[in-house]
Design a protein around this motif. Sequence first.
Motif, PDB file in Angstrom:
ATOM      1  N   LEU A  41       0.836  -1.192   0.000  1.00  0.00           N
ATOM      2  CA  LEU A  41       0.000   0.000   0.000  1.00  0.00           C
ATOM      3  C   LEU A  41       0.877   1.250   0.000  1.00  0.00           C
ATOM      4  O   LEU A  41       0.545   2.257  -0.647  1.00  0.00           O
ATOM      5  N   LEU A  42       2.008   1.196   0.702  1.00  0.00           N
ATOM      6  CA  LEU A  42       2.966   2.311   0.721  1.00  0.00           C
ATOM      7  C   LEU A  42       3.560   2.517  -0.671  1.00  0.00           C
ATOM      8  O   LEU A  42       3.702   3.657  -1.131  1.00  0.00           O
ATOM      9  N   PHE A  43       3.910   1.422  -1.351  1.00  0.00           N
ATOM     10  CA  PHE A  43       4.414   1.518  -2.723  1.00  0.00           C
ATOM     11  C   PHE A  43       3.386   2.191  -3.623  1.00  0.00           C
ATOM     12  O   PHE A  43       3.722   3.058  -4.437  1.00  0.00           O
ATOM     13  N   THR A  44       2.131   1.774  -3.487  1.00  0.00           N
ATOM     14  CA  THR A  44       1.060   2.329  -4.321  1.00  0.00           C
ATOM     15  C   THR A  44       0.890   3.820  -4.080  1.00  0.00           C
ATOM     16  O   THR A  44       0.795   4.612  -5.024  1.00  0.00           O
ATOM     17  N   PHE A  45       0.856   4.216  -2.817  1.00  0.00           N
ATOM     18  CA  PHE A  45       0.661   5.626  -2.461  1.00  0.00           C
ATOM     19  C   PHE A  45       1.835   6.479  -2.948  1.00  0.00           C
ATOM     20  O   PHE A  45       1.635   7.529  -3.573  1.00  0.00           O
ATOM     21  N   LEU A  46       3.063   6.037  -2.664  1.00  0.00           N
ATOM     22  CA  LEU A  46       4.242   6.800  -3.079  1.00  0.00           C
ATOM     23  C   LEU A  46       4.332   6.896  -4.595  1.00  0.00           C
ATOM     24  O   LEU A  46       4.676   7.948  -5.145  1.00  0.00           O
ATOM     25  N   GLY A  47       4.028   5.807  -5.283  1.00  0.00           N
ATOM     26  CA  GLY A  47       4.055   5.809  -6.745  1.00  0.00           C
ATOM     27  C   GLY A  47       3.046   6.772  -7.330  1.00  0.00           C
ATOM     28  O   GLY A  47       3.344   7.509  -8.280  1.00  0.00           O
ATOM     29  N   LEU A  48       1.835   6.791  -6.748  1.00  0.00           N
ATOM     30  CA  LEU A  48       0.791   7.688  -7.238  1.00  0.00           C
ATOM     31  C   LEU A  48       1.169   9.147  -7.025  1.00  0.00           C
ATOM     32  O   LEU A  48       1.054   9.975  -7.946  1.00  0.00           O
ATOM     33  N   VAL A  49       1.654   9.471  -5.824  1.00  0.00           N
ATOM     34  CA  VAL A  49       2.039  10.852  -5.515  1.00  0.00           C
ATOM     35  C   VAL A  49       3.200  11.302  -6.403  1.00  0.00           C
ATOM     36  O   VAL A  49       3.176  12.397  -6.990  1.00  0.00           O
ATOM     37  N   LEU A  50       4.217  10.461  -6.536  1.00  0.00           N
ATOM     38  CA  LEU A  50       5.392  10.807  -7.346  1.00  0.00           C
ATOM     39  C   LEU A  50       5.023  10.989  -8.807  1.00  0.00           C
ATOM     40  O   LEU A  50       5.475  11.943  -9.465  1.00  0.00           O
ATOM     41  N   ALA A  51       4.187  10.084  -9.333  1.00  0.00           N
ATOM     42  CA  ALA A  51       3.791  10.170 -10.742  1.00  0.00           C
ATOM     43  C   ALA A  51       2.969  11.426 -11.015  1.00  0.00           C
ATOM     44  O   ALA A  51       3.222  12.142 -11.991  1.00  0.00           O
ATOM     45  N   LEU A  52       1.992  11.711 -10.155  1.00  0.00           N
ATOM     46  CA  LEU A  52       1.140  12.887 -10.364  1.00  0.00           C
ATOM     47  C   LEU A  52       1.935  14.181 -10.245  1.00  0.00           C
ATOM     48  O   LEU A  52       1.777  15.103 -11.063  1.00  0.00           O
ATOM     49  N   LEU A  53       2.796  14.258  -9.227  1.00  0.00           N
ATOM     50  CA  LEU A  53       3.587  15.470  -9.018  1.00  0.00           C
ATOM     51  C   LEU A  53       4.555  15.708 -10.179  1.00  0.00           C
ATOM     52  O   LEU A  53       4.639  16.821 -10.718  1.00  0.00           O
ATOM     53  N   SER A  54       5.274  14.662 -10.574  1.00  0.00           N
ATOM     54  CA  SER A  54       6.244  14.800 -11.666  1.00  0.00           C
ATOM     55  C   SER A  54       5.553  15.090 -12.991  1.00  0.00           C
ATOM     56  O   SER A  54       6.051  15.875 -13.799  1.00  0.00           O
ATOM     57  N   LEU A  55       4.394  14.452 -13.203  1.00  0.00           N
ATOM     58  CA  LEU A  55       3.645  14.699 -14.439  1.00  0.00           C
ATOM     59  C   LEU A  55       3.149  16.135 -14.496  1.00  0.00           C
ATOM     60  O   LEU A  55       3.148  16.760 -15.564  1.00  0.00           O
TER      61      LEU A  55
END
Length: 253
Positions: A41-55
Motif C-alpha cells: 500500500l505504501l508503494f502504491t501511495f508513493l508511486g501515485l504521488v510521485l507520478a502525479l507530481l512529476s507529471l
Amino acid sequence: MSNLLFTVLGLVTLVVGLWGLINKESFAQEKISGIGTDPMLLFTFLGLVLALLSLTGCVGALRENMCLLRTFSATVLLLVATQVLAAVVLYSLQGQIVEYLRSGMLAAMVRYQDDLDLRFITDEIQTGLQCCGADTYRDWEINVYFNCSAPGVQACGVPPSCCIDPLENGTVWNTQCGVGAQQLDEFSAQSVIFLGGCLGSISRWIEQHSGVIVTVVIILLGVQILTLFITAHLLQKIRWSRAQHDAYLQSLQ
C-alpha cells in the motif's frame, strides 16, 4: 527531463504496488482489514504521488502552463518543509522512535506466516543484520506458530533467517534449522542462531552509516530546492516572454 524520468519511476512503483495488492488478494473481504499495514500500500501511495507530481511539473514545463508550474512548485516546497520538519521531529524523539520500531517489528513477527511481504522484509532484516527478533530471539514466542504451546513442528522455534547457516553448507534453504531454538540456553543457541535482537543491530547500523545517511538526505533536499529555483526561473521567463508578446501586439495596433 527530470520530471519525465520521475513520472516513469512513479508509474513503475505504482504498478508494482497494485500488482502486489492484487496478487495477494489484499482487497478480499477477509483480508481488507489488514490492508493498512500492507507494505505494498505504501508503494502504491508513493508511486501515485510521485507520478502525479512529476507529471504536473513535466506537462507544466512543456506547455508553459503557469498554473501547473505554480501547483508543482508549491507542492515541492511543501514536501521540502515536511521533510525538514520530519527530520527535526525524528531527531528530537529518538527514544519514542525505538518504541515505534519495536511495536512495528513485533506486529510483523505476529503476521510472519500470513503476509509474504512482511515475511520477506523480516527475513531480509534478520539475515542482513545477523539478528533475531526485536530484542532477543525469544521474542518469536509472540507468533502463534513459534509459540511453545503451539501444536505444530515449528513450536518453540525461530524462522530460518535467524540461523547462522540456514543453508547448512548446501544450496537449499533449510526451513527446519531454527526448530526448538527457544528451548536452548544462550550458550547452546549461539552456535545455531543469532542471539541479538534487530533493534540493537538497526541502531548500530544507523550509527555506523550516519555520514552516508546525512549525505543522501542533503543531496535529496538539494535536488528538490534546485528544482524550486529552476521552476521559479521558468515562471519568470514565461511571464517575461508573454509581456514581450503583449507589448509587440500593442505596437502593431
